[in-house]
Scaffold this active site. Structure first.
Site, short mmCIF file in Angstrom:
data_model
loop_
_atom_site.label_atom_id
_atom_site.label_comp_id
_atom_site.label_asym_id
_atom_site.label_seq_id
_atom_site.Cartn_x
_atom_site.Cartn_y
_atom_site.Cartn_z
N TYR A 182 -2.88 -0.09 10.10
CA TYR A 182 -2.95 -0.81 8.82
C TYR A 182 -1.68 -0.58 8.01
CZ TYR A 182 -3.96 -1.41 3.86
OH TYR A 182 -3.88 -1.75 2.54
N SER A 217 0.83 -1.20 0.00
CA SER A 217 0.00 0.00 0.00
C SER A 217 0.87 1.25 0.00
CB SER A 217 -0.90 -0.01 1.24
OG SER A 217 -1.47 1.25 1.48
N LYS A 243 1.53 -3.18 6.72
CA LYS A 243 2.03 -3.31 5.34
C LYS A 243 3.53 -3.08 5.29
CE LYS A 243 -1.71 -4.46 3.19
NZ LYS A 243 -1.81 -5.82 2.62
#
Length: 339
Positions: free
Chosen positions: A149, A124, A153
């Site tokens: 989040y 991402s 990643k």
């Protein structure tokens, strides 16, 4: 050739499965259905005329994952299995660390034990944090992401880089920006659980009357209209990039350490309000909205320089924002017809 696609019934995963099948790959899906539904499997078969193998379990269950590798000659993996909502990750950090990292490590343990290479990681643009310069290319320094989040990643990338170096494996880290839209058949698309955290599903549900108003998180950013800016990429274009990256790895000689990193985006930033207006134009609907306080974990602006993907993968985004948003509305109408 059998490709393991984890999270293969999810949003990006299902579109990538379609592209893999259309390109002659055999596909083995593992998906715990936490963010997808079984009818997607049937619809993939309707779109492609081919039925992938499907295992419905959580990748943290190592014994079941081992059985998949025993049953199939896996030639590579595209890993989508992860919780993905920025806002939710702030509320449930331990759940995100456990799910997103333990599942990845379990797959890599099987790759190590069986001497398998060719691993595509769904990363991402959040790994860049709030970049200082736009557009963002692959040489942009990584920063500590604003969200849990994003941290998962970034940690996932570090795990994979160490894995590739230690065991001479081939990996590709695909850092994509904001996927939107649905398949042109309107048979697969994004299925947010509960209240959507991402913009376009919320817009879609507001247009359909599922939500009373769209919440716009902040209008005091230093942008063209005060709302946050992102790079919105059509999900089918994105799926095709995964196939291109996989083919590149498989064409390289085995027992070679390869660490490819690619930004996948359109190269253009659009503000939240610009997306809302584009949706209204594309689908002739009106979106009521209200301005709310900024949301923790969100950054101001991010859009991609994807020149490297065009050079090395012969890939680029081809679908306009409005055309992508048209497919979103067709998908919502399909979902309404199922109810």
């Amino acid at each position: 050739m059998a490709i393991l696609v984890t999270g293969g019934l999810g949003y990006i995963g299902s579109h990538t499965v379609v592209e893999l099948l259309n390109n002659g790959f055999d596909v083995v899906i593992v998906d715990d259905l936490s963010n997808s539904e079984r009818f997607i499997l049937k619809n993939i078969e309707e779109i492609t005329g081919k039925k992938p193998v499907f295992y419905p379990f959580d990748l943290k269950r190592k014994e079941l994952l081992n059985q998949v590798f025993e049953a199939h000659q896996i030639d590579g993996c595209i890993n989508f299995a992860a919780y993905k909502a920025v806002g939710e990750s702030q509320e449930k950090p331990i759940d995100y660390y456990e799910n997103n990292l333990f599942s990845l490590i379990n797959i890599l343990q099987e790759f190590k034990a069986r001497d398998i290479s060719n691993f595509i990681f769904s990363s991402s643009c959040t790994v860049y944090g709030q970049a200082d310069v736009m557009p963002i290319d692959e040489n942009t320094p990584l920063k500590m992401p604003e969200s849990v989040y994003g941290k998962t990643k970034q940690m996932g990338e570090e795990i994979l880089i160490d894995f590739a170096k230690a065991y001479q494996r081939k990996i590709s880290l695909l850092r994509y920006f904001n996927p939107i839209g649905a398949h042109p058949t309107a048979k697969i698309g994004e299925l947010p659980v509960g209240v959507p955290y991402n913009l376009v599903p919320y817009v879609m549900q507001t247009a359909a009357g599922v939500r009373e108003k769209l919440n716009i998180w902040g209008n005091d950013y230093p942008t063209v209209d005060g709302t946050a800016v992102r790079d919105y990429i059509y999900v089918v274009d994105l799926a095709k990039a995964h196939v291109a990256a996989l083919k590149r790895l498989m064409e390289m000689e085995p027992e070679k350490t390869v660490i490819d990193t690619y930004n996948l985006g359109t190269g253009k930033g659009s503000s939240v309000l610009e997306v809302v207006k584009a949706f209204e134009r594309a689908n002739n609907v009106e979106i009521p909205y209200q301005i709310c306080e900024r949301r923790e974990g969100d950054i101001t602006i991010a859009y991609a320089n994807a020149d490297k993907a065009e050079r090395e993968l012969n890939w680029k985004s081809e679908t306009s924002l409005e055309d992508a948003l048209k497919t979103t509305w067709e998908w919502q109408k399909y979902l309404d017809s199922r109810n």
